[in-house]
Scaffold this motif. Structure first.
Motif, PDB file in Angstrom:
ATOM      1  N   LYS A   1       6.523   9.108 -31.749  1.00 50.64           N
ATOM      2  CA  LYS A   1       7.316   8.842 -32.991  1.00 50.64           C
ATOM      3  C   LYS A   1       7.430  10.264 -33.932  1.00 50.64           C
ATOM      4  O   LYS A   1       6.468  11.051 -33.837  1.00 50.64           O
ATOM      5  CB  LYS A   1       6.782   7.715 -33.661  1.00 50.64           C
ATOM      6  CG  LYS A   1       7.216   6.575 -33.126  1.00 50.64           C
ATOM      7  CD  LYS A   1       6.149   5.196 -33.606  1.00 50.64           C
ATOM      8  CE  LYS A   1       6.368   3.956 -32.780  1.00 50.64           C
ATOM      9  NZ  LYS A   1       7.744   3.306 -32.977  1.00 50.64           N
TER      10      LYS A   1
ATOM     11  N   LEU B   1       7.668  11.585 -38.100  1.00 55.75           N
ATOM     12  CA  LEU B   1       7.830  10.749 -39.540  1.00 55.75           C
ATOM     13  C   LEU B   1       8.860  11.482 -40.259  1.00 55.75           C
ATOM     14  O   LEU B   1       8.985  12.518 -40.202  1.00 55.75           O
ATOM     15  CB  LEU B   1       6.333  11.084 -40.146  1.00 55.75           C
ATOM     16  CG  LEU B   1       5.739  10.398 -41.591  1.00 55.75           C
ATOM     17  CD1 LEU B   1       5.685   8.979 -40.919  1.00 55.75           C
ATOM     18  CD2 LEU B   1       4.708  11.118 -42.055  1.00 55.75           C
TER      19      LEU B   1
ATOM     20  N   THR C   1       0.657  12.138 -45.371  1.00 52.45           N
ATOM     21  CA  THR C   1       0.107  11.345 -44.256  1.00 52.45           C
ATOM     22  C   THR C   1      -1.217  11.020 -44.692  1.00 52.45           C
ATOM     23  O   THR C   1      -1.775   9.749 -44.233  1.00 52.45           O
ATOM     24  CB  THR C   1      -0.253  12.077 -42.892  1.00 52.45           C
ATOM     25  OG1 THR C   1      -1.026  13.384 -43.280  1.00 52.45           O
ATOM     26  CG2 THR C   1       1.039  12.670 -42.369  1.00 52.45           C
TER      27      THR C   1
ATOM     28  N   PHE D   1      -1.530   7.929 -34.820  1.00 47.90           N
ATOM     29  CA  PHE D   1      -0.574   6.999 -35.627  1.00 47.90           C
ATOM     30  C   PHE D   1      -1.266   5.846 -36.391  1.00 47.90           C
ATOM     31  O   PHE D   1      -0.630   5.942 -37.875  1.00 47.90           O
ATOM     32  CB  PHE D   1       0.176   5.882 -34.423  1.00 47.90           C
ATOM     33  CG  PHE D   1       1.097   5.210 -35.036  1.00 47.90           C
ATOM     34  CD1 PHE D   1       2.399   5.356 -35.268  1.00 47.90           C
ATOM     35  CD2 PHE D   1       0.979   3.950 -35.238  1.00 47.90           C
ATOM     36  CE1 PHE D   1       3.334   4.860 -35.643  1.00 47.90           C
ATOM     37  CE2 PHE D   1       1.947   3.235 -35.639  1.00 47.90           C
ATOM     38  CZ  PHE D   1       3.408   3.457 -35.907  1.00 47.90           C
TER      39      PHE D   1
ATOM     40  N   ARG E   1       8.851   6.957 -43.229  1.00 48.03           N
ATOM     41  CA  ARG E   1       8.385   6.027 -41.993  1.00 48.03           C
ATOM     42  C   ARG E   1       8.469   6.756 -40.769  1.00 48.03           C
ATOM     43  O   ARG E   1       9.529   7.806 -40.672  1.00 48.03           O
ATOM     44  CB  ARG E   1       9.184   4.756 -41.890  1.00 48.03           C
ATOM     45  CG  ARG E   1      10.559   4.735 -41.843  1.00 48.03           C
ATOM     46  CD  ARG E   1      11.126   3.215 -41.572  1.00 48.03           C
ATOM     47  NE  ARG E   1      12.607   3.072 -41.222  1.00 48.03           N
ATOM     48  CZ  ARG E   1      12.976   3.237 -40.237  1.00 48.03           C
ATOM     49  NH1 ARG E   1      12.375   3.611 -39.135  1.00 48.03           N
ATOM     50  NH2 ARG E   1      14.157   3.011 -40.032  1.00 48.03           N
ATOM     51  N   TRP E   2       7.907   6.123 -39.676  1.00 53.01           N
ATOM     52  CA  TRP E   2       7.988   6.544 -38.234  1.00 53.01           C
ATOM     53  C   TRP E   2       9.414   6.213 -37.675  1.00 53.01           C
ATOM     54  O   TRP E   2      10.031   5.089 -37.887  1.00 53.01           O
ATOM     55  CB  TRP E   2       7.173   5.938 -37.374  1.00 53.01           C
ATOM     56  CG  TRP E   2       5.544   6.318 -37.800  1.00 53.01           C
ATOM     57  CD1 TRP E   2       4.793   5.614 -38.577  1.00 53.01           C
ATOM     58  CD2 TRP E   2       4.812   7.584 -37.657  1.00 53.01           C
ATOM     59  NE1 TRP E   2       3.755   6.202 -38.729  1.00 53.01           N
ATOM     60  CE2 TRP E   2       3.664   7.548 -38.267  1.00 53.01           C
ATOM     61  CE3 TRP E   2       5.432   8.638 -37.086  1.00 53.01           C
ATOM     62  CZ2 TRP E   2       2.865   8.525 -38.055  1.00 53.01           C
ATOM     63  CZ3 TRP E   2       4.597  10.081 -36.987  1.00 53.01           C
ATOM     64  CH2 TRP E   2       3.451   9.700 -37.605  1.00 53.01           C
TER      65      TRP E   2
END
Lengths: 257, 257
Positions: free
Chosen positions: B37, B39, B74, B130, B145-146
């Protein structure tokens, strides 16, 4: 003085035409006689050497600026040029004190502020055919010549680090992309190619494994001619299949162990 | 308006405190449930997404600026962060016209000039755990968001290109440096590690070759415990030998085919 006037004109030009806070430095590798060389410039009136560099025009892509600088220093236009790292430490005057450097360069105050102010510098490395280069100094320097990669002196700024990292990147690149086109004559022998690899890697390679690996990449064309004149059995001549070479450059997964 | 006032304060701060013409963008990869994923941030009042980014303070090293930006988005401080490419095209608004982008962002004229003026941007990629991330929008954005790496929408600026090149670099890196520390739980099975590699590479790997290669790197420690609960024979648990892992990171020649 003429020098001072020209310098002031250049500084005014810098301010108007180029991006501030960001510059380019070039590690230009040439291969000659089994030796890897780097092109360095000597600042006017000093014994201090540095890498060639350049700035980016407002309406110029970063890569274009790098090609333009390379052209200006070497006279070459069709070259392998690749970005390898961006150098952004506040203190990029590792080997000499900033004060000392400024004194040595003998620049007037304004020039000091503009030219030795903090830049984030994008490093590019180039692989060029040694014999085709016309080393050309720029306004700030009076000598431009090749240095053996293992005999580089202490350089201005962080330029020794730049060469170290460029060389590391070049060595790493050998493992996932082909190298040799433009560094070797059009026709070459397998020992010529092996010598190029050994010079870049700084270590000897096993002859049979090397040949097997190179042929496995399927980018070489073996010619009917052989190279005569040596003491040994005349070796085959090869040339790069340009189409396959370009394809292998793009499809780098070919070269991943 | 509060927003406009705060924006003007920010622009003044930009001019005073940060280097001009150069910025940072971050491709933050996370691994979760067999999926890689990235961000992303959504600009206030729009449906437009982009990568997190930042600017460099006058007295701040480039790498420090990247770590600071990553921390701000983060909440993480100890992270694997690596520069991968610097993006310097004049026209970095690939997917939308510059005009369209400016209209969408609804910025006043001054902000447009300052914030959407030409920057050379240094791309960094990060690998993060994550579960430990607290995605945090910045002043210009209202959602962080991811996104699954294979479902990234059309992004602002040249940010799709950035993700593509970051991913290519990450895949290439697998061939000369170890990966996995910080992306996997402390104890993991060989199939866990293989799934991580397969996810990053986007292709299936042969189980026996993978295991042989990983063990050959000599960076894994096999534990006495096994993982129970699956349908198959309980697999061994492993963990990274941190010292050997760090050494392999530095001495990357280990991983060159």
């Amino acid at each position: 003085m003429e020098y001072k006037k020209e310098l002031q004109r250049l500084i005014a030009e810098f301010k108007t035409n180029y991006l501030s806070s960001v510059s380019i430095d070039l590690v230009i590798f040439g291969f000659h006689d089994g030796q890897l060389k780097v092109l360095l410039l000597r600042w006017k009136g000093t014994d201090d050497w540095c890498l060639p560099g350049g700035r980016i025009l407002h309406e110029e892509n970063l890569d274009e600026a790098a090609y333009r600088s390379l052209r200006e220093r070497t006279g070459l236009s069709e070259i392998f040029l690749q970005q390898f790292h961006t150098f952004g430490d506040v203190m990029r005057y590792k080997n000499f004190s900033k004060q000392e450097t400024l004194l040595k360069l003998g620049l007037p105050d304004e020039a000091q502020r503009e030219l030795v102010s903090r830049d984030v510098s994008v490093g590019y490395y180039a692989l060029v055919e040694f014999a085709e280069v016309t080393p050309t100094p720029d306004f700030f320097t009076e000598e431009c010549r090749w240095w053996d990669v293992d005999q580089i002196p202490l350089l201005l700024f962080d330029h020794n680090d730049m060469i170290t990292i460029a060389l590391k990147t070049l060595r790493r690149q050998l493992s996932y992309q082909p190298i040799g086109y433009k560094l070797l004559p059009e026709k070459f022998t397998m020992p010529d190619l092996q010598q190029l690899y050994e010079t870049i890697l700084g270590q000897e390679l096993d002859r049979r494994n090397f040949q097997k690996r190179m042929l496995g990449y399927n980018i070489l064309e073996r010619l009917e001619e052989r190279k005569f004149g040596g003491a040994h059995k005349a070796p085959y001549l090869y040339r790069f299949d340009k189409e396959k070479y370009e394809k292998a450059l793009a499809n780098e997964s070919l070269f991943v162990g």
